[in-house]
Motif scaffolding. Structure first.
Motif, short mmCIF file in Angstrom:
data_model
loop_
_atom_site.label_atom_id
_atom_site.label_comp_id
_atom_site.label_asym_id
_atom_site.label_seq_id
_atom_site.Cartn_x
_atom_site.Cartn_y
_atom_site.Cartn_z
N ALA A 1 11.46 6.64 14.64
CA ALA A 1 10.05 7.03 14.61
C ALA A 1 9.84 8.23 13.69
CB ALA A 1 9.58 7.34 16.03
N SER A 2 10.76 9.22 13.80
CA SER A 2 10.62 10.40 12.96
C SER A 2 10.79 10.06 11.48
CB SER A 2 11.67 11.44 13.38
OG SER A 2 11.64 12.56 12.52
N PHE A 3 11.78 9.20 11.18
CA PHE A 3 12.01 8.84 9.79
C PHE A 3 10.84 8.02 9.23
CE2 PHE A 3 13.89 5.90 6.63
CZ PHE A 3 14.23 6.83 5.68
N SER A 4 10.31 7.11 10.03
CA SER A 4 9.16 6.32 9.58
C SER A 4 7.98 7.22 9.28
CB SER A 4 8.79 5.29 10.65
OG SER A 4 9.83 4.37 10.85
N ALA A 5 7.78 8.23 10.13
CA ALA A 5 6.67 9.17 9.89
C ALA A 5 6.91 9.98 8.62
CB ALA A 5 6.52 10.09 11.09
N SER A 6 8.18 10.36 8.38
CA SER A 6 8.49 11.13 7.17
C SER A 6 8.27 10.30 5.91
CB SER A 6 9.95 11.62 7.23
OG SER A 6 10.15 12.47 8.34
N VAL A 7 8.69 9.03 5.96
CA VAL A 7 8.49 8.15 4.81
C VAL A 7 7.01 7.93 4.55
CG1 VAL A 7 8.86 5.80 3.95
CG2 VAL A 7 10.74 7.03 5.06
N THR A 8 6.25 7.76 5.64
CA THR A 8 4.80 7.56 5.48
C THR A 8 4.15 8.78 4.86
OG1 THR A 8 4.79 6.09 7.41
CG2 THR A 8 2.67 7.03 6.73
N ARG A 9 4.56 9.97 5.32
CA ARG A 9 4.00 11.19 4.74
C ARG A 9 4.37 11.31 3.26
NH1 ARG A 9 5.60 13.46 9.67
NH2 ARG A 9 7.49 14.32 8.68
N GLU A 10 5.61 10.97 2.97
CA GLU A 10 6.08 11.03 1.59
C GLU A 10 5.28 10.07 0.71
OE1 GLU A 10 8.26 12.98 -1.22
OE2 GLU A 10 8.31 13.35 0.96
N GLU A 11 5.01 8.88 1.21
CA GLU A 11 4.22 7.92 0.46
C GLU A 11 2.80 8.43 0.25
OE1 GLU A 11 4.40 4.29 2.60
OE2 GLU A 11 6.37 3.71 1.82
N GLU A 12 2.21 9.03 1.29
CA GLU A 12 0.85 9.56 1.17
C GLU A 12 0.79 10.69 0.14
OE1 GLU A 12 -0.11 10.68 5.13
OE2 GLU A 12 -0.60 8.63 5.79
N ASN A 13 1.79 11.55 0.19
CA ASN A 13 1.85 12.65 -0.80
C ASN A 13 2.02 12.09 -2.22
OD1 ASN A 13 1.56 14.58 1.19
ND2 ASN A 13 3.78 14.86 1.43
N ALA A 14 2.91 11.10 -2.34
CA ALA A 14 3.16 10.52 -3.66
C ALA A 14 1.89 9.84 -4.20
CB ALA A 14 4.31 9.53 -3.56
N VAL A 15 1.18 9.12 -3.33
CA VAL A 15 -0.06 8.45 -3.76
C VAL A 15 -1.11 9.48 -4.17
CG1 VAL A 15 -2.01 7.07 -2.94
CG2 VAL A 15 0.34 6.34 -2.46
N ALA A 16 -1.21 10.58 -3.39
CA ALA A 16 -2.19 11.62 -3.72
C ALA A 16 -1.88 12.26 -5.07
CB ALA A 16 -2.23 12.66 -2.62
N LEU A 17 -0.62 12.60 -5.26
CA LEU A 17 -0.23 13.20 -6.53
C LEU A 17 -0.39 12.21 -7.69
CD1 LEU A 17 2.99 15.12 -5.38
CD2 LEU A 17 0.77 16.12 -6.02
#
Length: 477
Positions: A38-54
């Motif tokens: 669960a923690s890793f999935s949340a980290s990957v999701t956050r990373e994807e959101e940051n990458a999309v925003a940038l």
């Protein structure tokens, strides 16, 4: 006997240790996997959101001049690239195989939103973000790559740390539970040692009742078992001794009259001339000894069958029974001028008529044998609380406490010479004891040397019907 399995050879604390370790490991690993996932999935999701925003911010800053002169620096990205609708590179390069990037670029150019994709190459994990870009009437695919290798490495590092923590924690918990189990089971070792001593023949042990409620209850049961075992051992020993005495006495009692009969018969066979007086004397000895053997065998048969036959309870008038007993005992008592006196009101009771008559005849016969010529035997009875109290009292020689205690043993006689002279074999009271037991009654004997004996019976007036007792071969008691 089947060999024990390896698991069955382990002690309880060892089984508890293994079970606790397996349970803690299993539950800990499952919990860690769920939480880490669960923690890793949340980290990957956050990373994807940051990458999309940038990526969006990067796309919005592009201009025709920039595209013409080349892409600006990647900034937060590892690399950026621009490709046409067919996926052919226009500007910038990504550190991935061209065929993988080309297919992703074609999909991004045709899309109206953002596409994300994870790719691994040369031990690195890259997060690709793609979107379409229109310039000069043509559609392009803007691609960006963000290195997330550290995210996966951190995930693996945390997973290994969690597994080590789970293993250590499981070991500690299992060891603590095993230690508690050992401490809790320590008092049981005392019980185990006591049981070993009990099995080795030490019957008088008693353990102090200490510890928790369960342990105190167990110790109390062990102490009770020790007492019961000692009592049963004593009873078995007494039974064995009684049977041996019975066998010895039986052999002796049968041997004596047989010897007399054989001797007298042998004299009659060998002696050439026998006078009438001698013949009568010899024949008298043979007759008396034969009568004695017949009486002995009759009592033995009655004693053996009394415990194997269900009594036939019927309502009987007590005075009628007593008159039949008086008639049966009259010849014996009249020879010695012994008076038999009855006292008490008539009452109806439920008994086995034949056995009850045998009981009274034996009690009166014993009283007569203990009395001197001309003395009195009294039989009185009364009713109290639904029970018949009946007593046979004599004025004879009496008995000591030891003689009273052994009076109901088969073949035991206080005065052997007197009893044999009177035709006794030591079976009367033993037979009475069995008959009393069959009637759910009680018999007590009180006596004092030189002052006579009183045998009291307490008999229920009504008896419940019983099923016939199973026929079993029983040894002497």
């Amino acid at each position: 006997m089947r060999p024990k399995k390896r698991w069955q050879r382990l002690y309880l604390w060892q089984r508890l240790f293994l079970c606790a370790l397996a349970f803690c490991l299993l539950s800990g690993i499952v919990t860690a996997l769920v939480l880490q996932s669960a923690s890793f999935s949340a980290s990957v999701t956050r990373e994807e959101e940051n990458a999309v925003a940038l990526h969006g911010l990067f796309a919005s800053t592009l201009s025709a001049t920039v595209i013409k002169d080349g892409l600006p620096e990647a900034g937060s990205f590892s690399a950026v690239g621009l490709r046409d609708e067919e996926g052919t590179a226009v500007a910038g390069e990504l550190p991935l195989p061209d065929e993988d990037v080309q297919a992703f670029a074609a999909s991004a150019a045709a899309s109206d939103g953002y596409l994300t994709r994870l790719e691994t190459n040369d031990g690195r994990t890259l997060l690709l973000v793609g979107s379409s870009l229109t310039w000069g009437g043509k559609r392009y695919a803007l691609l960006s790559a963000r290195d997330v290798t550290s995210l996966y490495a951190d995930h693996r590092s945390r997973a290994m740390s969690a597994l080590r923590a789970i293993l250590l924690g499981s070991l500690l918990i299992a060891a603590a539970l095993s230690l508690l189990c050992i401490l809790f089971l320590l008092p049981l070792s005392r019980v185990n040692r006591a049981l070993k001593r009990l099995s080795s023949g030490e019957r008088d042990l008693q353990l102090p009742e200490r510890g928790g409620q369960e342990l105190r209850s167990l110790i109390a049961n062990v102490n009770a078992m020790a007492v019961a075992t000692e009592e049963q051992t004593r009873l078995l020993q007494e039974t064995a001794d009684s049977r041996k005495r019975f066998a010895d006495s039986m052999a002796h009692e049968m041997k004596t009259p047989l010897t007399s009969i054989l001797c007298m018969a042998d004299v009659l066979r060998i002696k050439r001339s026998v006078t009438d007086a001698e013949r009568r004397d010899y024949a008298g000895v043979i007759v008396e000894e034969a009568k004695r053997m017949r009486a002995l065998s009759s009592k033995l048969l009655t004693l053996a069958s009394a415990d194997g036959t269900a009594p036939d309870f019927r309502d009987c008038a007590l005075t009628e029974l007593l008159e039949e007993v008086r008639a049966a005992m009259a010849p014996i008592l009249e020879r010695r001028a012994i008076r038999l006196t009855f006292a008490g009101e008539d009452v109806t009771l439920s008994v086995d008529r034949q056995l009850f008559q045998t009981l009274l005849i034996n009690l009166i016969d014993n009283a007569a044998k203990a009395s001197s010529d001309g003395q009195q035997v009294l039989l009185y009875h009364t009713v109290q609380d639904g029970m018949l109290l009946l007593a046979v009292v004599d004025e004879g020689i009496g008995m000591s406490e030891e003689e009273v205690r052994r009076a109901t043993e088969a073949f035991w006689m206080a005065d052997k010479s007197r009893s044999r002279k009177e035709g006794g074999a030591g079976l009367g009271l033993s037979l009475c004891k069995e008959i009393v037991k069959l009637h759910d009654a009680a018999m007590t004997i009180t006596s004092e040397p030189g002052k006579g004996t009183t045998v009291q019976l307490t008999i229920p007036l009504r008896q419940k019907a019983r099923e016939p007792a199973p026929k079993t071969e029983k040894g002497p008691v």
